[in-house]
Design a protein around this motif. Structure first.
Motif, mmCIF file in Angstrom:
data_model
loop_
_atom_site.group_PDB
_atom_site.id
_atom_site.type_symbol
_atom_site.label_atom_id
_atom_site.label_comp_id
_atom_site.label_asym_id
_atom_site.label_seq_id
_atom_site.Cartn_x
_atom_site.Cartn_y
_atom_site.Cartn_z
ATOM 1 N N GLY A 149 12.801 -12.270 -6.342
ATOM 2 C CA GLY A 149 13.386 -13.458 -5.728
ATOM 3 C C GLY A 149 12.912 -13.686 -4.299
ATOM 4 N N ASP A 150 12.341 -12.660 -3.657
ATOM 5 C CA ASP A 150 11.821 -12.818 -2.293
ATOM 6 C C ASP A 150 10.544 -13.644 -2.304
ATOM 7 O OD1 ASP A 150 13.875 -11.208 -1.504
ATOM 8 O OD2 ASP A 150 12.640 -9.433 -1.105
ATOM 9 N N SER A 151 10.224 -14.221 -1.119
ATOM 10 C CA SER A 151 8.917 -14.841 -0.895
ATOM 11 C C SER A 151 8.083 -13.863 -0.088
ATOM 12 C CB SER A 151 9.055 -16.170 -0.148
ATOM 13 O OG SER A 151 9.710 -17.123 -0.965
ATOM 14 N N VAL A 152 6.828 -13.648 -0.496
ATOM 15 C CA VAL A 152 6.002 -12.577 0.062
ATOM 16 C C VAL A 152 4.695 -13.163 0.583
ATOM 17 C CG1 VAL A 152 4.795 -10.433 -0.478
ATOM 18 C CG2 VAL A 152 7.024 -10.894 -1.512
ATOM 19 N N ARG A 153 4.240 -12.619 1.728
ATOM 20 C CA ARG A 153 2.953 -13.011 2.295
ATOM 21 C C ARG A 153 2.094 -11.765 2.459
ATOM 22 N NH1 ARG A 153 3.235 -16.589 7.493
ATOM 23 N NH2 ARG A 153 3.793 -18.094 5.865
ATOM 24 N N LEU A 154 0.902 -11.803 1.841
ATOM 25 C CA LEU A 154 -0.079 -10.725 1.972
ATOM 26 C C LEU A 154 -1.203 -11.205 2.881
ATOM 27 C CD1 LEU A 154 -0.358 -9.590 -1.771
ATOM 28 C CD2 LEU A 154 1.195 -8.754 -0.018
ATOM 29 N N THR A 155 -1.694 -10.321 3.769
ATOM 30 C CA THR A 155 -2.736 -10.683 4.733
ATOM 31 C C THR A 155 -3.944 -9.786 4.534
ATOM 32 O OG1 THR A 155 -1.048 -11.353 6.342
ATOM 33 C CG2 THR A 155 -3.284 -10.980 7.174
ATOM 34 N N CYS A 156 -5.133 -10.419 4.503
ATOM 35 C CA CYS A 156 -6.390 -9.675 4.427
ATOM 36 C C CYS A 156 -6.896 -9.504 5.863
ATOM 37 C CB CYS A 156 -7.400 -10.443 3.571
ATOM 38 S SG CYS A 156 -8.904 -9.530 3.200
ATOM 39 N N ASN A 187 0.114 -16.202 -0.382
ATOM 40 C CA ASN A 187 1.548 -16.469 -0.356
ATOM 41 C C ASN A 187 2.097 -16.489 -1.787
ATOM 42 O OD1 ASN A 187 2.028 -17.136 2.613
ATOM 43 N ND2 ASN A 187 0.338 -18.516 2.111
ATOM 44 N N LEU A 188 3.104 -15.654 -2.002
ATOM 45 C CA LEU A 188 3.767 -15.580 -3.296
ATOM 46 C C LEU A 188 5.202 -16.044 -3.105
ATOM 47 C CD1 LEU A 188 2.522 -12.031 -4.402
ATOM 48 C CD2 LEU A 188 1.534 -14.244 -5.019
ATOM 49 N N TRP A 189 5.545 -17.126 -3.800
ATOM 50 C CA TRP A 189 6.875 -17.703 -3.643
ATOM 51 C C TRP A 189 7.797 -17.194 -4.746
ATOM 52 C CZ3 TRP A 189 6.656 -19.655 0.961
ATOM 53 C CH2 TRP A 189 5.464 -20.216 1.426
ATOM 54 N N ARG A 190 8.945 -16.686 -4.305
ATOM 55 C CA ARG A 190 9.966 -16.193 -5.232
ATOM 56 C C ARG A 190 9.353 -15.266 -6.290
ATOM 57 N NH1 ARG A 190 14.794 -18.151 -4.740
ATOM 58 N NH2 ARG A 190 15.347 -17.469 -6.857
ATOM 59 N N VAL A 191 8.958 -14.093 -5.830
ATOM 60 C CA VAL A 191 8.290 -13.142 -6.714
ATOM 61 C C VAL A 191 9.242 -12.651 -7.799
ATOM 62 C CG1 VAL A 191 6.674 -12.345 -4.963
ATOM 63 C CG2 VAL A 191 8.890 -11.201 -5.202
ATOM 64 N N VAL A 217 7.511 -4.935 -6.845
ATOM 65 C CA VAL A 217 8.636 -5.862 -6.834
ATOM 66 C C VAL A 217 9.820 -5.125 -7.446
ATOM 67 C CG1 VAL A 217 9.517 -8.078 -7.620
ATOM 68 C CG2 VAL A 217 7.085 -7.825 -7.048
ATOM 69 N N ARG A 218 10.826 -4.932 -6.668
ATOM 70 C CA ARG A 218 11.998 -4.180 -7.121
ATOM 71 C C ARG A 218 12.950 -5.128 -7.840
ATOM 72 N NH1 ARG A 218 11.967 0.541 -3.748
ATOM 73 N NH2 ARG A 218 14.187 0.887 -4.012
ATOM 74 N N TYR A 219 13.538 -4.609 -8.959
ATOM 75 C CA TYR A 219 14.428 -5.466 -9.734
ATOM 76 C C TYR A 219 15.407 -4.592 -10.507
ATOM 77 C CZ TYR A 219 10.787 -4.353 -13.149
ATOM 78 O OH TYR A 219 9.872 -3.703 -13.934
ATOM 79 N N SER A 220 16.516 -5.221 -10.881
ATOM 80 C CA SER A 220 17.555 -4.509 -11.622
ATOM 81 C C SER A 220 17.078 -4.239 -13.041
ATOM 82 C CB SER A 220 18.847 -5.331 -11.645
ATOM 83 O OG SER A 220 18.622 -6.566 -12.304
#
Length: 555
Positions: A149-156, A187-191, A217-220
């Motif tokens: 559910g998080d939005s994630v940004r990866l940088t090269c 940019n990954l929206w709502r992983v 990505v952690r999840y229940s």
């Protein structure tokens, strides 16, 4: 800046020389003073130079050293680590010289100088400062903790800004991504859990790809699923393994429950020598810091009948005419087929065996048999004791003695009943009051008598029997009583035949027979056959002649 290379001298002497040779004109310039190159790419360094009129260029090369007291600065192409990676192009009389270095590594980072040597002993120059080469790799920078559910940004990221304009490429699990790329960022929206993987980056047109970084990505937990081994039918005595599978990040802790009771933990739950007691609903719980989920599954254990129990309804005393139900209870899986036996005779099947209007004929031992494909068992035998009122009541005469006035005959009352009759009453026909009680009765007078047998379930009377008593006046009376059974009829017939034979002999001896209407003590007595009848009994009375001494007296 063009620096002239001279024999080793102090800097002061170098300045003096610079004044002596101040009339010379030289210069070295570079197309780029700083180059940031990506690891494994190719780098081109170019320089242009000028030198004094009248000098001749003997040699131009690139070097990594700029020590002023080192006359013979090494040519980069002579370094072993540059073997097969270094290439010069351009000519010394073009005043332009270019070096190409391929497959650069991080160790190639340094300052490079363009140097030329003339025909004049003191006419060797180097361009200072030179070209700074920085070789960089790429690193993916990602958040340490990512939840569904998080939005994630990866940088090269690189250690320097690439000189050539770069177009970044992103990969997940070595597969290129096409969306979410802005510059050197992804940019990954709502992983979600599908975004979990190894991410790496590169530059378009270059072969180098960064080391991959794992994005977790952690999840229940997902709904856990229980698998049973071995699959198929489970029979008591076998070993069974339950396996709980659940997808979660981080990995979930697994707990096992039977019904609502905790029975174990871990992904595998084993039961050795399983029994019917292990049947039931099992759940595994998958839990981590993000949530918990439960499975559902029923363990159905097959087993032979463990017991067969027979019960009677209604309970208590059973009386003839009642309706009675026998119920067979048995524990087995699959459910057993039930069969009923009286003694050793099969009488029915099913869980319930009913007898309507039960009779004494239904008394006996009953048992049920429980059977399925895994085994068979019998119940304990249960005795049906049917109570009933007296029946088949009859009167027996004790002996066949000669009955004369003053004597008695004993009558005995017999009956069939359950429980046995204990109360007996004696009656004389056509009289309402009992003339006696008890199983036996002494008759002192002539008449027709019957008995009545009693128990707590009822009573029944017998047929009447005839008793004849004569006065003791020289006559002997024999009373024979019999039931209407075939044996007694035969006895009567035999007696009749005997009487007819005797009478025939008497007729042969006497010339004439006189029949009297009334008995005369002074006259001869003739045999008289008196036949009396009742419903079930006959009484035979025979009158014998008076003895000889009495006859003579009368004559």
């Amino acid at each position: 800046m063009c620096v002239r290379m001279a024999p080793p001298l102090a800097l002061v002497i170098l300045l003096m020389i610079h004044r002596v040779y101040g009339h010379y004109s030289c210069g070295v310039s570079y197309s780029r003073s700083h180059i940031c190159a990506l690891k494994d790419s190719s780098v081109i360094m170019s320089c242009t130079y000028t030198y004094p009129t009248g000098y001749q260029i003997r040699r131009v090369f690139w070097t990594k050293s700029h020590l002023l007291n080192n006359v013979e600065l090494p040519d980069v192409s002579n370094y072993p680590e540059y073997n097969l990676r270094f290439y010069y192009y351009g000519y010394k009389w073009w005043y332009y010289y270019t070096m190409r270095l391929s497959h650069v590594t991080l160790k190639d980072s340094s300052m490079y100088y363009c140097r030329f040597i003339t025909n004049v002993h003191a006419g060797n120059w180097i361009g200072y400062p030179g070209v700074t080469l920085t070789v960089t790799d790429l690193q993916v920078e990602s958040p340490e903790r990512v939840t569904e559910g998080d939005s994630v940004r990866l940088t090269c990221k690189s250690s320097c800004t690439l000189t050539d304009r770069a177009t970044f490429i992103w990969y997940r699990n070595s597969q290129p991504l096409t969306t979410g790329i802005i510059g050197n960022q992804l940019n990954l929206w709502r992983v979600n859990r599908e975004d979990t993987g190894r991410y790496s980056c590169g530059v378009y047109g270059q072969s180098y790809i960064s080391p991959a970084v794992q994005l977790n990505v952690r999840y229940s937990p997902e709904n856990p699923v229980i698998s049973i081994s071995p699959s198929g039918e489970i029979v008591s005595g076998n070993s069974v393994t339950l396996i709980c599978s659940s997808d979660s990040n981080p990995p979930a802790e697994i707990s096992w429950f039977k019904g609502g009771k905790f029975v174990g933990s871990g992904r595998i739950y084993s039961i050795s020598k399983i029994s019917s007691d292990d049947s039931g609903e099992y759940k595994c719980r998958s839990i981590n810091e993000h949530g918990e989920k439960y499975s559902a599954v029923t363990l159905n254990i097959m087993y032979p009948p463990k017991y067969a129990f027979l019960s009677i309804s209604p309970s208590g005393e059973i009386v003839s005419g009642d309706s009675v139900t026998l119920i067979c209870s048995s524990d087995s899986n699959p459910p057993a087929k039930l069969y009923w036996f009286k003694g050793g005779t099969f009488v029915g099947s099913g869980r319930i065996y009913s007898i309507s209007k039960i009779s004494s004929d239904d008394s006996g031992e009953y048992k049920c048999r429980s059977r399925n494909k895994h085994g068979v068992i019998y119940s304990d035998a249960v005795t049906l004791n049917v109570m009933y009122p007296p029946r088949n009541v009859s009167v027996l005469i004790n002996g066949s003695g000669e009955i004369v006035s003053g004597d008695s005959v004993t009558l005995i009352c017999s009956s069939d009943s359950n429980p046995p009759a204990l109360n007996f009453s004696w009656f004389k026909e056509n009289e309402s009051s009992a003339v006696g009680s008890g199983q036996s009765f002494s008759a002192l007078q002539s008449g027709r008598f019957y008995c009545q047998a009693h128990n707590q379930h009822g009573s029944q009377r017998s047929d009447a029997v005839t008793v004849t008593v004569h006065d003791d006046d020289g006559r002997i009376v024999i009373v024979i009583a019999a039931s209407s059974g075939g044996l007694f009829i035969i006895i009567i017939i035999i007696i009749l035949l005997l009487l007819f034979i005797i009478q025939g002999k008497m007729v042969n001896k006497r010339p004439a027979i006189h029949e009297y209407e009334n008995d005369n003590p002074g006259a001869n007595r003739y045999r008289t056959l008196e036949s009396r009848s009742s419903d079930q009994y006959n009484t035979l009375t025979t009158v014998h002649p008076i003895p000889a001494d009495h006859q003579s007296g009368s004559s």
